[in-house]
Design a protein around this motif. Sequence first.
Motif, PDB file in Angstrom:
ATOM      1  N   LEU A  23      49.933  29.232  12.352  1.00  0.00           N
ATOM      2  CA  LEU A  23      51.195  29.625  11.723  1.00  0.00           C
ATOM      3  C   LEU A  23      52.303  29.825  12.755  1.00  0.00           C
ATOM      4  CD1 LEU A  23      49.162  30.101   9.362  1.00  0.00           C
ATOM      5  CD2 LEU A  23      50.733  31.855   8.608  1.00  0.00           C
ATOM      6  N   ASP A  24      51.932  30.131  13.996  1.00  0.00           N
ATOM      7  CA  ASP A  24      52.917  30.294  15.062  1.00  0.00           C
ATOM      8  C   ASP A  24      53.264  28.974  15.738  1.00  0.00           C
ATOM      9  OD1 ASP A  24      52.969  33.069  14.687  1.00  0.00           O
ATOM     10  OD2 ASP A  24      51.240  33.329  16.007  1.00  0.00           O
ATOM     11  N   ARG A  25      52.435  27.946  15.528  1.00  0.00           N
ATOM     12  CA  ARG A  25      52.637  26.670  16.231  1.00  0.00           C
ATOM     13  C   ARG A  25      53.232  25.566  15.363  1.00  0.00           C
ATOM     14  NH1 ARG A  25      47.384  28.089  18.903  1.00  0.00           N
ATOM     15  NH2 ARG A  25      46.281  27.237  17.129  1.00  0.00           N
ATOM     16  N   ILE A  26      53.143  25.697  14.059  1.00  0.00           N
ATOM     17  CA  ILE A  26      53.604  24.626  13.178  1.00  0.00           C
ATOM     18  C   ILE A  26      55.125  24.648  13.103  1.00  0.00           C
ATOM     19  CG2 ILE A  26      53.586  23.720  10.822  1.00  0.00           C
ATOM     20  CD1 ILE A  26      50.772  24.926  10.529  1.00  0.00           C
ATOM     21  N   PRO A  27      55.783  23.553  13.501  1.00  0.00           N
ATOM     22  CA  PRO A  27      57.250  23.535  13.461  1.00  0.00           C
ATOM     23  C   PRO A  27      57.771  23.468  12.026  1.00  0.00           C
ATOM     24  CG  PRO A  27      56.420  21.380  14.090  1.00  0.00           C
ATOM     25  CD  PRO A  27      55.222  22.292  13.983  1.00  0.00           C
ATOM     26  N   ASP A  28      58.878  24.123  11.788  1.00  0.00           N
ATOM     27  CA  ASP A  28      59.577  24.082  10.493  1.00  0.00           C
ATOM     28  C   ASP A  28      58.735  24.573   9.323  1.00  0.00           C
ATOM     29  OD1 ASP A  28      61.829  22.982  11.797  1.00  0.00           O
ATOM     30  OD2 ASP A  28      60.931  20.989  11.663  1.00  0.00           O
ATOM     31  N   LEU A  29      57.812  25.479   9.591  1.00  0.00           N
ATOM     32  CA  LEU A  29      57.011  26.066   8.515  1.00  0.00           C
ATOM     33  C   LEU A  29      57.920  26.970   7.692  1.00  0.00           C
ATOM     34  CD1 LEU A  29      54.017  26.064   7.680  1.00  0.00           C
ATOM     35  CD2 LEU A  29      53.749  28.151   8.992  1.00  0.00           C
ATOM     36  N   PRO A  30      57.843  26.882   6.365  1.00  0.00           N
ATOM     37  CA  PRO A  30      58.707  27.739   5.538  1.00  0.00           C
ATOM     38  C   PRO A  30      58.463  29.224   5.829  1.00  0.00           C
ATOM     39  CG  PRO A  30      57.655  26.055   4.193  1.00  0.00           C
ATOM     40  CD  PRO A  30      57.024  25.996   5.548  1.00  0.00           C
ATOM     41  N   PRO A  31      59.502  30.058   5.725  1.00  0.00           N
ATOM     42  CA  PRO A  31      59.330  31.482   5.974  1.00  0.00           C
ATOM     43  C   PRO A  31      58.308  32.098   5.012  1.00  0.00           C
ATOM     44  CG  PRO A  31      61.635  30.952   5.498  1.00  0.00           C
ATOM     45  CD  PRO A  31      60.854  29.704   5.347  1.00  0.00           C
ATOM     46  N   HIS A  32      57.633  33.114   5.481  1.00  0.00           N
ATOM     47  CA  HIS A  32      56.680  33.895   4.684  1.00  0.00           C
ATOM     48  C   HIS A  32      55.469  33.085   4.236  1.00  0.00           C
ATOM     49  CE1 HIS A  32      59.730  36.960   4.771  1.00  0.00           C
ATOM     50  NE2 HIS A  32      60.579  36.120   4.215  1.00  0.00           N
ATOM     51  N   THR A  33      55.108  32.050   4.995  1.00  0.00           N
ATOM     52  CA  THR A  33      53.898  31.291   4.703  1.00  0.00           C
ATOM     53  C   THR A  33      52.693  32.134   5.102  1.00  0.00           C
ATOM     54  OG1 THR A  33      55.014  29.187   5.059  1.00  0.00           O
ATOM     55  CG2 THR A  33      52.620  29.170   5.196  1.00  0.00           C
ATOM     56  N   GLU A  34      51.723  32.212   4.212  1.00  0.00           N
ATOM     57  CA  GLU A  34      50.508  32.984   4.475  1.00  0.00           C
ATOM     58  C   GLU A  34      49.334  32.037   4.668  1.00  0.00           C
ATOM     59  OE1 GLU A  34      50.418  36.915   2.098  1.00  0.00           O
ATOM     60  OE2 GLU A  34      51.271  35.418   0.734  1.00  0.00           O
ATOM     61  N   LEU A  35      48.274  32.562   5.268  1.00  0.00           N
ATOM     62  CA  LEU A  35      47.039  31.805   5.436  1.00  0.00           C
ATOM     63  C   LEU A  35      45.948  32.542   4.667  1.00  0.00           C
ATOM     64  CD1 LEU A  35      45.720  29.396   6.948  1.00  0.00           C
ATOM     65  CD2 LEU A  35      45.020  31.041   8.678  1.00  0.00           C
ATOM     66  N   ILE A  36      45.410  31.894   3.640  1.00  0.00           N
ATOM     67  CA  ILE A  36      44.352  32.471   2.822  1.00  0.00           C
ATOM     68  C   ILE A  36      43.190  31.487   2.790  1.00  0.00           C
ATOM     69  CG2 ILE A  36      43.730  33.418   0.556  1.00  0.00           C
ATOM     70  CD1 ILE A  36      45.988  35.004   1.988  1.00  0.00           C
ATOM     71  N   ASP A  37      42.037  31.935   3.235  1.00  0.00           N
ATOM     72  CA  ASP A  37      40.829  31.091   3.280  1.00  0.00           C
ATOM     73  C   ASP A  37      41.081  29.770   3.999  1.00  0.00           C
ATOM     74  OD1 ASP A  37      39.371  33.015   1.901  1.00  0.00           O
ATOM     75  OD2 ASP A  37      39.869  32.158  -0.052  1.00  0.00           O
ATOM     76  N   GLY A  38      41.879  29.788   5.070  1.00  0.00           N
ATOM     77  CA  GLY A  38      42.143  28.594   5.857  1.00  0.00           C
ATOM     78  C   GLY A  38      43.163  27.647   5.265  1.00  0.00           C
ATOM     79  N   SER A  39      43.790  28.039   4.152  1.00  0.00           N
ATOM     80  CA  SER A  39      44.797  27.193   3.500  1.00  0.00           C
ATOM     81  C   SER A  39      46.168  27.857   3.569  1.00  0.00           C
ATOM     82  CB  SER A  39      44.434  26.977   2.027  1.00  0.00           C
ATOM     83  OG  SER A  39      43.229  26.280   1.921  1.00  0.00           O
TER      84      SER A  39
END
Length: 104
Positions: A23-39
């Motif tokens: 989540l810290d490395r993906i460029p242009d990731l939408p704000p407030h993206t969460e990671l749940i069960d690897g997704s």
Amino acid sequence: MTAEAVLPDWAFPPPQGFVAEDLDRIPDLPPHTELIDGSLVFAGPRQRFHHDVIFGLHRALAEAAPDRLQVCQAMAVKLTPEQRPEPDLIVLGPQAPSDETMTC
């Protein structure tokens, strides 16, 4: 004629799924993206009511909490390598890391 949506490469998970650090490395990731069960889980738009309730709760908790506790809003929490949710509010104790550059 139909137009097909083109998704960025990062939208497709690696075979083992995403991990919290992604989540810290993906460029242009939408704000407030969460990671749940690897997704990746994308947050929808928040309504004004939601904002007002969270603001009021934040103020009330901050006023009631002892000085050694800190109330944080919309800060991701790394629970496991595959779990990094972003609760609306969290109360941190004195043992919590306090590095200002931390993302979770």
